[in-house]
Write an enzyme that holds these catalytic residues in place. Sequence first.
Site, PDB file in Angstrom:
ATOM      1  N   TYR A   1      22.240  25.941  56.321  1.00  0.00           N
ATOM      2  CA  TYR A   1      22.214  24.804  55.402  1.00  0.00           C
ATOM      3  C   TYR A   1      23.003  25.045  54.122  1.00  0.00           C
ATOM      4  CZ  TYR A   1      18.014  27.502  54.050  1.00  0.00           C
ATOM      5  OH  TYR A   1      17.139  28.497  53.742  1.00  0.00           O
ATOM      6  N   LYS A   2      23.678  26.177  54.042  1.00  0.00           N
ATOM      7  CA  LYS A   2      24.500  26.441  52.859  1.00  0.00           C
ATOM      8  C   LYS A   2      25.954  26.100  53.214  1.00  0.00           C
ATOM      9  CE  LYS A   2      21.275  30.128  51.526  1.00  0.00           C
ATOM     10  NZ  LYS A   2      20.614  29.495  50.371  1.00  0.00           N
TER      11      LYS A   2
ATOM     12  N   ASP B   1      21.979  39.995  57.024  1.00  0.00           N
ATOM     13  CA  ASP B   1      21.614  38.626  56.683  1.00  0.00           C
ATOM     14  C   ASP B   1      22.864  37.939  56.131  1.00  0.00           C
ATOM     15  OD1 ASP B   1      20.860  36.303  55.308  1.00  0.00           O
ATOM     16  OD2 ASP B   1      18.873  37.096  54.827  1.00  0.00           O
TER      17      ASP B   1
ATOM     18  N   PHE C   1      17.474  38.985  49.118  1.00  0.00           N
ATOM     19  CA  PHE C   1      16.673  37.780  48.964  1.00  0.00           C
ATOM     20  C   PHE C   1      15.249  38.156  49.361  1.00  0.00           C
ATOM     21  CE2 PHE C   1      14.952  33.666  50.249  1.00  0.00           C
ATOM     22  CZ  PHE C   1      15.285  32.921  49.126  1.00  0.00           C
TER      23      PHE C   1
ATOM     24  N   ARG D   1      24.023  29.798  38.627  1.00  0.00           N
ATOM     25  CA  ARG D   1      24.790  30.039  39.862  1.00  0.00           C
ATOM     26  C   ARG D   1      25.699  28.854  40.143  1.00  0.00           C
ATOM     27  NH1 ARG D   1      21.594  31.677  45.141  1.00  0.00           N
ATOM     28  NH2 ARG D   1      21.145  29.450  45.028  1.00  0.00           N
TER      29      ARG D   1
END
Lengths: 422, 422
Positions: free
Chosen positions: B230-231, B205, B136, B385
């Site tokens: 938050y995922k 990560d 990312f 996605r």
Amino acid sequence: MSDSPGFPDSPDLQERAAALDSADGLAKHRELFALDDEGVYLDGNSLGALPRHVPGRMADVITRQWGEMRIRSWDESGWWTAPERIGDRIAPLVGAAAGQVVAGDSTSVNVFKAVVGAVRLAPESRDEVLVDASTFPTDGYIAESAARMTGRRVVPVAPADLAAALGPRTAVALVNHVDYRTGRLQDLPGLTAAAHAAGALTVWDLCHSAGALPVGLDAHGVDFAVGCTYKYLNGGPGAPAYLYVAARHQAAFDSPLPGWHSHVDPFGMTPGYAPADGAARGRVGTPDILSMLALEAALDVWEGVAVEDVREKSLALTDFFLECVDRYVPEGLVTSVTPVPHHERGSQVSLRCEGGAEGADAGEVMRELVARGVVGDFRRPDVLRFGFTPLYVGFADAERAARVLGRVLRRTTGADLGEAQA
Amino acid sequence: MSDSPGFPDSPDLQERAAALDSADGLAKHRELFALDDEGVYLDGNSLGALPRHVPGRMADVITRQWGEMRIRSWDESGWWTAPERIGDRIAPLVGAAAGQVVAGDSTSVNVFKAVVGAVRLAPESRDEVLVDASTFPTDGYIAESAARMTGRRVVPVAPADLAAALGPRTAVALVNHVDYRTGRLQDLPGLTAAAHAAGALTVWDLCHSAGALPVGLDAHGVDFAVGCTYKYLNGGPGAPAYLYVAARHQAAFDSPLPGWHSHVDPFGMTPGYAPADGAARGRVGTPDILSMLALEAALDVWEGVAVEDVREKSLALTDFFLECVDRYVPEGLVTSVTPVPHHERGSQVSLRCEGGAEGADAGEVMRELVARGVVGDFRRPDVLRFGFTPLYVGFADAERAARVLGRVLRRTTGADLGEAQA
């Protein structure tokens, strides 16, 4: 109803307080906050009171924006642009034109961005970061790290000596606008001008001034500034801080935290970093949206408020409080460490408990005050802090706080008995 | 009810989905989330759904803790200790014993702490920071800054070549556990062991793995890790990230962001910095309490959930979705870029729209899907996605998403007509 014959209530002070409150154009703003009349809240310089409309707004943010719209809210509820949008709401409160303030991260993280950013604008021969020696500690800790990581060194300087310490080796001076402990207001225009005359830049920490007095960032040519939003701006516990980078420095601002939210094309997701223009360059990662939008809602209380009026009331409040303390507290028990001259005073009054081991224990005094509904705070080893937030604190609050303080101190130190017998 | 004679609904798939949902031990957890049955939410890998009890908890935090208790809540409502307390709630979900995880700041800021912290544990001769080249982007940007500020250089390496690239010059390897774009799961145990064999440290990560699969930080000897919440952890938009520093590195961890919350005695407010022991050393400034406590409440949904069961369901869901895509989508329109082998797959499926300018436009396809209640997301230039959050996504959701995707693609590309005529 005094409990000490030596120091009765002073009806004249109470009458004056009532008259001052009647004449106060900002008094009606108190209704905007979730405050009852049972206590006196003088800790808005640490955590501002809750604006009444915030719970409703946050219920909508959580239940509808997060709960129902979910991922669409990044665009449709304006989450993505919140840091710049809220920055532009803070900007007029600190005297900045739009496009120079961005909200997000903590004050400490923003001090890091600002000090590193400022140092990188200086030639390497300027190897010193001046830090006011009475600063809130985190500024000094972070400045030390920023200096270490950019090959500079920190030079702590008493604020009174800052102007004299500026020189050809100064890269940047990091100064607190209002000292968190004493409430002393530093000379932002003068020190900024002196820094510039010496070829140096300034980073001002506005934590204890924003929302309490006019700052004038643009007018005084400040280079960088940071501040929190949970004190006089009432943004909520740990609300996002902000970073100001003067427009003239934005194109060269080289952030040490170049996260994807500061990228010119964040959703390009390219491996190479290219910074956004403007205030967005001060962003880092995904901002805490719930805290961010609570802050945004809280800023509504500033609608139609002139910071100059806030300042005028703030000075009147602290003047009046000091006068009441003089009347209610037996001599020698406390000394104000907050400057008397208006141009040296922020919006708090700090009283040092005197007498060493024989005197009152400041921590114990504050606990007693809180138990009696007067909430200030305590800073080790011997300081009582009372913050005056002009949007919701009135003159009757100031009178009551001083009166209760007098009682607590007389009891705690035994001065009660002495005075009664005198 | 199919709208294409060439690709009818497949009752067998729908029956299998129903059977799989009936047998699913985690299915009851869906009730814990604010989800209706009108849509299929496959974007929990970007923003997790709202747990139903969070609004009530946040109303209490805002109205009572902030609004009524105000400053007292720092102690009495446990605000001050929230970062470590929440860290200890996250810890078991990533296979860490208590005392090693602290919540706060963004992932980007935590990448900075972790990479600088890891580099500072390496001798200066180790001057390279390996970064997986498909990471990312923010990780790469921040690693570049961390390297620049510690006199090192970043070496981007394709994940498959990482093990071979480790050597005597490697200080640290920063790797994404699951690739955000493809959903590929990297070999955390193998790469960590390889790094250690080369005398290097690792920073992992976990943004796209925590809450979706077992991570095993302690078991595999990981040195540092960061992640967002938050995922798959459903902590809310921009919820605080976290930092893991393995217990054996804590005493030597030298944070580049030594804010006052990481001080051994923060309220001593001394000018000299002395770091706290343990996870608290990873703190910086005052945390966003509202976002922090929403995350804490959200973590309640993990009560009694074994991450191994989540992983088992996740693989079953993505297997089934891929099978449904195979059945519903005409050949050649999309290609999965998510690996087929289970040990290489995270909890998302990424489909590349094929055919270049002649093929379907992925952005347009995703807009059409969202309009039909199937919410995934789009990553430029051509990737769709679909994230599978086992706590609230079921097999019928997977079947429906693939079925709607088939319709949209047939319409968008004209394959509909062709197939019908075939």
